[in-house]
Motif scaffolding. Sequence first.
Motif, PDB file in Angstrom:
ATOM      1  N   UNK A 182       0.841  -1.197   0.000  1.00  0.00           N
ATOM      2  CA  UNK A 182       0.000   0.000   0.000  1.00  0.00           C
ATOM      3  C   UNK A 182       0.877   1.247   0.000  1.00  0.00           C
ATOM      4  N   UNK A 183       0.428   2.268  -0.718  1.00  0.00           N
ATOM      5  CA  UNK A 183       1.185   3.507  -0.803  1.00  0.00           C
ATOM      6  C   UNK A 183       0.751   4.439   0.320  1.00  0.00           C
ATOM      7  N   UNK A 184       1.686   5.006   1.055  1.00  0.00           N
ATOM      8  CA  UNK A 184       1.323   5.877   2.176  1.00  0.00           C
ATOM      9  C   UNK A 184       0.563   7.107   1.717  1.00  0.00           C
ATOM     10  N   UNK A 185      -0.329   7.569   2.580  1.00  0.00           N
ATOM     11  CA  UNK A 185      -1.127   8.761   2.282  1.00  0.00           C
ATOM     12  C   UNK A 185      -1.348   9.515   3.580  1.00  0.00           C
ATOM     13  N   UNK A 186      -0.347  10.232   3.998  1.00  0.00           N
ATOM     14  CA  UNK A 186      -0.467  11.021   5.218  1.00  0.00           C
ATOM     15  C   UNK A 186       0.486  12.202   5.148  1.00  0.00           C
ATOM     16  N   UNK A 187       0.452  13.017   6.188  1.00  0.00           N
ATOM     17  CA  UNK A 187       1.238  14.252   6.162  1.00  0.00           C
ATOM     18  C   UNK A 187       2.719  14.017   6.466  1.00  0.00           C
ATOM     19  N   UNK A 188       3.110  12.779   6.756  1.00  0.00           N
ATOM     20  CA  UNK A 188       4.517  12.472   7.030  1.00  0.00           C
ATOM     21  C   UNK A 188       5.247  12.324   5.697  1.00  0.00           C
ATOM     22  N   UNK A 189       5.657  13.443   5.134  1.00  0.00           N
ATOM     23  CA  UNK A 189       6.186  13.466   3.778  1.00  0.00           C
ATOM     24  C   UNK A 189       7.529  12.749   3.679  1.00  0.00           C
ATOM     25  N   UNK A 190       8.358  12.875   4.686  1.00  0.00           N
ATOM     26  CA  UNK A 190       9.669  12.228   4.655  1.00  0.00           C
ATOM     27  C   UNK A 190       9.528  10.711   4.580  1.00  0.00           C
ATOM     28  N   UNK A 191       8.652  10.154   5.408  1.00  0.00           N
ATOM     29  CA  UNK A 191       8.456   8.707   5.353  1.00  0.00           C
ATOM     30  C   UNK A 191       7.862   8.279   4.013  1.00  0.00           C
ATOM     31  N   UNK A 192       7.008   9.120   3.443  1.00  0.00           N
ATOM     32  CA  UNK A 192       6.433   8.783   2.142  1.00  0.00           C
ATOM     33  C   UNK A 192       7.530   8.669   1.092  1.00  0.00           C
ATOM     34  N   UNK A 193       8.430   9.645   1.060  1.00  0.00           N
ATOM     35  CA  UNK A 193       9.536   9.590   0.096  1.00  0.00           C
ATOM     36  C   UNK A 193      10.452   8.404   0.379  1.00  0.00           C
ATOM     37  N   UNK A 194      10.746   8.177   1.632  1.00  0.00           N
ATOM     38  CA  UNK A 194      11.637   7.075   2.000  1.00  0.00           C
ATOM     39  C   UNK A 194      11.018   5.715   1.663  1.00  0.00           C
ATOM     40  N   UNK A 195       9.702   5.620   1.758  1.00  0.00           N
ATOM     41  CA  UNK A 195       9.031   4.386   1.356  1.00  0.00           C
ATOM     42  C   UNK A 195       9.312   4.072  -0.110  1.00  0.00           C
ATOM     43  N   UNK A 196       9.286   5.096  -0.949  1.00  0.00           N
ATOM     44  CA  UNK A 196       9.559   4.881  -2.374  1.00  0.00           C
ATOM     45  C   UNK A 196      10.982   4.374  -2.593  1.00  0.00           C
ATOM     46  N   UNK A 197      11.923   4.818  -1.765  1.00  0.00           N
ATOM     47  CA  UNK A 197      13.323   4.428  -1.976  1.00  0.00           C
ATOM     48  C   UNK A 197      13.576   2.956  -1.652  1.00  0.00           C
ATOM     49  N   UNK A 198      12.753   2.358  -0.774  1.00  0.00           N
ATOM     50  CA  UNK A 198      13.005   0.966  -0.361  1.00  0.00           C
ATOM     51  C   UNK A 198      11.946   0.001  -0.892  1.00  0.00           C
TER      52      UNK A 198
END
Length: 638
Positions: free
Chosen positions: A376-392
Amino acid sequence: MKVLHTILFALLCFCSVEASAYSDKNLLQQAADIQRLKAALVPQQKWVNYPLYTDRAGWDKLFADTKQEYIKRGEQQLNYEWKVVKAMDYVEFERSGSRQVMEKPFGDNNTAMVDLLMAELAEGKGRFVPQLINGVFHTCEMTSWALSAHLVTQKIHRSLPDHREQLIDLTSGDLSSLLAWTYYLLHSEFDKVNPGIAVRLRYEVEKRTLEPYMNEANYYWWQAFRATPTTMVNNWNPWCNSNVLQCLMLLENDPEKLAAGVYRTMQSVDRFLNYVHADGACEEGPSYWGHAGGKLFDYLDLLSSITAGKVSLFTHPMIKNIGEYISRSYVGDGWVVNFADASAKGGGDAPLIYRFGKAVGSEEMMQFAALLNDNKLPRNRDFYRTLQTLTVRQALAETTPKHTTPLHTWYPETAFCYMKNKSGLFFAAKGGYNDESHNHNDAGSFSVWINNRPILIDAGVGTYTRQTFSSERYSIWTMQSDYHNLPMINGIAQKHGRKYKATQVKYDPKKNAFAANIATAYPENAKVKSWVRAYTLKGNSLQISDKFQLDEALEANTIHFMTWGKVALAAPGKISIEVNGQKALLAYNPSVFDATIEPVSLTDPRLTRVWGEQIYRVALKAKALTKTGDYSYSIIQQ
C-alpha cells in the motif's frame, strides 16, 4: 473552570508525569560535540538524495510503478474545496471533549496538500501547482497548526489558538516539515506564479517552528530540557525533534545557526534516549512504536544524512534493541502484545521497519517487514516517510518474508516477559508501574494467545477524547485494573501513580516462570502486605498462582480474566473459551471460588474493530475471607 482544570490534566499525562527510567547516557552528545558536528555538517542541502523537481528521469525512477496512482490521487484533489477550521471547532474540545470536530477538516486539508505535492512531483507538468498553492496559502493564513486537544498547553490554557504564542505539537511539526519540503522542491515553480508565495511559506515555517524552537527563553515540555531523573519523556520528543531537524536541514543555510539548531535537537533527543531503557522495549506498546522508536529512527536517519554518516548511533546495541522490539512483540496473524493504550491488532509500518532493520543490520526486522508488506502507498502528512518508502519499495518486495517468534523474550529493565511453547501457546506479562506513558493500571497483568489467536486479552483503549487525557482518565473502564487480568484485593483495584508498581520482579527462563509482587500496585486501603502473582508455562498450559498476605480480610478477593469469543461455564471449575476454532479451558478450584461471566458491550469503533460488539469479564470470587492464601488457576490448551 472545572473544564479547564480537566483539560490541563493533559499536561500531567504528557508533560510532567514522573517515572524512574532515566539515566544520563547522552549518546548523541557522546557521539559529537558542537565542534565535531560543525565539521561534519553537509551544507546547502547537498545531503538531499532525491531528484531536483526538474529531473524527470530521476522522479520517474523513484516513483516507478506508483507514478500513475499518485497522479490519480492528485487529480481527485484538483477541485477540492479547502475547509475552514472555524473558531467554534476549536472550542468544541472544551465543550464536549470531541477532537474530531476540529481535526477532521484540518486533516482533510493536509491530506489534499500531500496528494497534490506527490502528484506534481510524479508528473512534473505544473498541473497541480495552482491548487497546491491554494492549500499552502490557506494553511499559512491559519492562526496555528496545532490541534485543539494540544492547544491547552498554551499559556492561556484554552483550546482556541492564541496568536501571541506559537505552539509546536505533533501536527504543527508535521506540517512544518511538509511545507519545508514543499519550499525546497517547488519554490522556483511557485515563483513563476508569484514570488510572494514561497516567501510567505518560508516565513511561516521559520516563525512557527524554527524561531520558537531556538529561543532558549521558550520551552516545550517535549524538549525535556528541564528533565530530571523522574521526568517522563515519551514519543513526542523524537517525533517533534525529527520535524524540527528537517526544517533546519532544508531551510537554514547559515553554518553557525545550522550547527546550533542541529545540536539543540541532539541535546533534546538525548533526553528521550536517557529515559527509555537500554533493553529497547516501548512502554507505550506496539501501536506507539512507530511514533516512539520509529520516529527516533527517522531522526537518527536524518542526522546521519546531514553529517554524511559521521554522527550515527546505528551500531549501538540499544538502537537495535529498540528496533527489534516491534518484531518481538508480534504474535502472528496481525495480533501483537499490547499494553497501555496500544491496540491488540497491528504489526507496524513495513517500509519503516525495513529501513530501520537495514540501518542496524537486523535481518529479523527486514524479513518481518517483508511479511507485513502489503504494497500500500502511504497517504499522510509524514512526507519524509512517504519519500523514504519509495526508496526501499523494490528492495522490500524482494526480501524473503519471515517471522519466527522466539521461545523467550525478556526485557529486564522494562519488565516485559514473552514466552512461547512448541504447541503454539504464547504468553506475555509485564511488571512495570502505573505511571507509564499512556498508562493503564495494569502492573502484573498478562495475555495469552493460542496459535496466534488471543484467548485472554488486554482490551486496549477507545477513541481519544478530552476525558482520555484528563483527571477523569481512570474513570474509563479500559484504564482500570479490574478490567485487566488482575485481582481486586479486598474489593480494591490498583491505583495510578509512580509509587504504585510491581516489585520483586523475577524471570527464570529455565523454568519458563515469571513472578512479581503486585501488592505495591494497590493503595493502602487494600490492606495487602504481599501478593505474589506467578506464571509458569508448562506443557500445554499456563499455570497461575496468587500467594498473598493481608493485614485484614475485609471483603472477598475477586480475580478477573478478560476474554472474548465463545465463553461458557462448562462445569464446576472449568470455563471454556473458543476463539476462531482455538479452544482453551480456564480451570480453577470450585471449592475456593464462585465464577461469573459478565458480558462487556462495546460501542466505540476503536474497540469494535478489534473485538466486535462484546467481550467478557470472568470473575472468580473467593468464597472465604482469609488473610493468607495461595490461589491457583490454569489456562489449558485444548
